[in-house]
Scaffold this motif. Structure first.
Motif, short mmCIF file in Angstrom:
data_model
loop_
_atom_site.label_atom_id
_atom_site.label_comp_id
_atom_site.label_asym_id
_atom_site.label_seq_id
_atom_site.Cartn_x
_atom_site.Cartn_y
_atom_site.Cartn_z
N LEU A 157 0.82 -1.21 0.12
CA LEU A 157 0.02 -0.09 0.15
C LEU A 157 0.77 1.23 0.09
CD1 LEU A 157 -3.06 0.82 0.02
CD2 LEU A 157 -2.61 1.09 2.71
N TYR A 158 0.91 2.07 -1.02
CA TYR A 158 1.97 3.10 -1.16
C TYR A 158 3.39 2.54 -0.99
CZ TYR A 158 -2.59 5.80 -0.93
OH TYR A 158 -3.79 6.31 -1.07
N ASN A 159 3.50 1.58 -1.68
CA ASN A 159 4.81 0.90 -1.43
C ASN A 159 5.44 0.37 -0.19
OD1 ASN A 159 7.04 0.08 -3.20
ND2 ASN A 159 8.46 1.94 -2.30
N ASP A 160 4.43 0.38 0.65
CA ASP A 160 4.65 -0.11 2.27
C ASP A 160 4.09 -1.42 2.06
OD1 ASP A 160 5.81 2.16 3.26
OD2 ASP A 160 3.84 2.97 3.72
N LYS A 161 4.87 -2.45 2.76
CA LYS A 161 4.56 -3.88 2.95
C LYS A 161 3.41 -4.14 4.05
CE LYS A 161 8.98 -5.36 1.34
NZ LYS A 161 10.21 -6.28 1.90
N VAL A 162 2.39 -4.50 3.65
CA VAL A 162 1.06 -4.32 4.58
C VAL A 162 0.51 -5.87 4.70
CG1 VAL A 162 -1.11 -3.70 5.21
CG2 VAL A 162 0.57 -1.90 4.15
N LEU A 163 0.46 -6.27 5.94
CA LEU A 163 -0.06 -7.66 6.08
C LEU A 163 -1.47 -7.75 5.88
CD1 LEU A 163 0.55 -10.37 7.39
CD2 LEU A 163 -0.69 -9.55 9.37
N PRO A 164 -1.80 -8.63 4.60
CA PRO A 164 -3.15 -8.70 4.16
C PRO A 164 -4.19 -9.13 5.16
CG PRO A 164 -1.65 -10.04 2.91
CD PRO A 164 -1.06 -9.43 4.09
N GLY A 165 -5.35 -8.45 4.99
CA GLY A 165 -6.72 -8.64 5.85
C GLY A 165 -6.80 -10.25 6.04
N ALA A 166 -6.73 -10.94 4.94
CA ALA A 166 -6.93 -12.64 4.94
C ALA A 166 -5.99 -13.13 6.14
CB ALA A 166 -7.12 -13.10 3.85
N ALA A 167 -4.70 -12.56 6.08
CA ALA A 167 -3.84 -13.06 7.12
C ALA A 167 -4.00 -12.84 8.73
CB ALA A 167 -2.33 -12.51 6.87
N TYR A 168 -4.89 -11.76 8.70
CA TYR A 168 -5.36 -11.52 10.06
C TYR A 168 -6.28 -12.66 10.47
CZ TYR A 168 -3.69 -6.80 10.24
OH TYR A 168 -2.84 -5.67 10.24
N LEU A 169 -7.31 -13.14 9.61
CA LEU A 169 -8.38 -14.09 10.00
C LEU A 169 -7.58 -15.08 10.07
CD1 LEU A 169 -11.08 -12.94 7.35
CD2 LEU A 169 -10.65 -12.26 9.86
N GLU A 170 -6.66 -15.56 9.19
CA GLU A 170 -5.84 -17.08 9.60
C GLU A 170 -5.25 -16.97 10.98
OE1 GLU A 170 -4.74 -20.85 8.09
OE2 GLU A 170 -6.33 -19.48 8.04
#
Length: 212
Positions: A157-170
């Motif tokens: 996101l704007y070149n920042d590495k961001v943990l995906p929402g699906a990863a939070y759920l997992e």
């Protein structure tokens, strides 16, 4: 809002820090005018100093009794101790009110974690959830992301590495299964309060499981 209440609250309800500003005014328009002068660097009826370098003695009661507010302000910004209660006569003391807190800069300074300490143990519970740190007080799991993981490299996101929402759920699902010993087939009332950004360094992520 009463200017007297604001002044009294700042005098008696806040910690006096080293960087100080005192303003002598009679009404709100005068206060705004003096603050604008201070911000722009213009001279005015205000006193500013840092009292870390040297501190004055306490202001004498006589100075407070004659209401020499300019002298009180000059002394306070230089570190003098003021008994603010003596500025107000009995029965005419203002009240403390709720005011905004200080806008401190929201920066975190984490102690760097040595990635090599985690590489020694190649065993991981799950690609997202690495180790179990639970004890008799809590169910806790920890993962350490380095920024090189595919789910971070490919989700920016704007070149920042961001943990995906699906990863939070997992993460929540796996932690729930490991804590209860039973399969987790659904999650509800899920909210995302903030993004998890991972720089190119070891970043710990903790997951706690609590009963409701």
């Amino acid at each position: 809002i009463s200017l007297h209440d604001v002044g009294y609250t700042l005098q008696t309800g806040r910690e006096a820090m080293d960087e100080r500003l005192a303003v002598v005014v009679k009404d709100v328009p005068s206060l705004l005018a003096q603050l604008e002068k201070y911000i722009s660097g213009e001279p005015g009826e205000y006193y500013h100093d840092n009292c870390r370098k040297e501190k004055e003695e306490s202001v004498a009661t006589e100075m407070l009794s004659i209401q020499d507010l300019a002298m009180v302000g000059r002394s306070w910004v230089k570190g003098a101790t003021i008994n603010w209660q003596e500025l107000y006569s009995a029965g005419q003391k203002p009240r403390q009110i709720s005011l905004p807190t200080y806008p401190f800069e929201q920066k975190r300074y984490w102690i760097p974690i040595r990635e090599t300490a985690y590489k020694r143990n190649s065993y991981r519970l799950h690609p997202l959830l690495h180790c179990n740190e639970s004890n008799l007080k809590e169910q806790k799991f920890t993962s350490v992301y380095t920024g090189s993981e595919f789910f971070l490299n490919e989700h920016r996101l704007y070149n920042d590495k961001v943990l995906p929402g699906a990863a939070y759920l997992e993460l929540a699902r796996v932690a729930g299964e490991l804590s209860t010993g039973a399969g987790v087939t659904g999650l509800r009332d899920v909210t995302w309060q903030r993004l998890l950004k991972v720089e190119d360094q070891a970043t710990p992520v903790h997951v706690r499981v609590e009963t409701s």
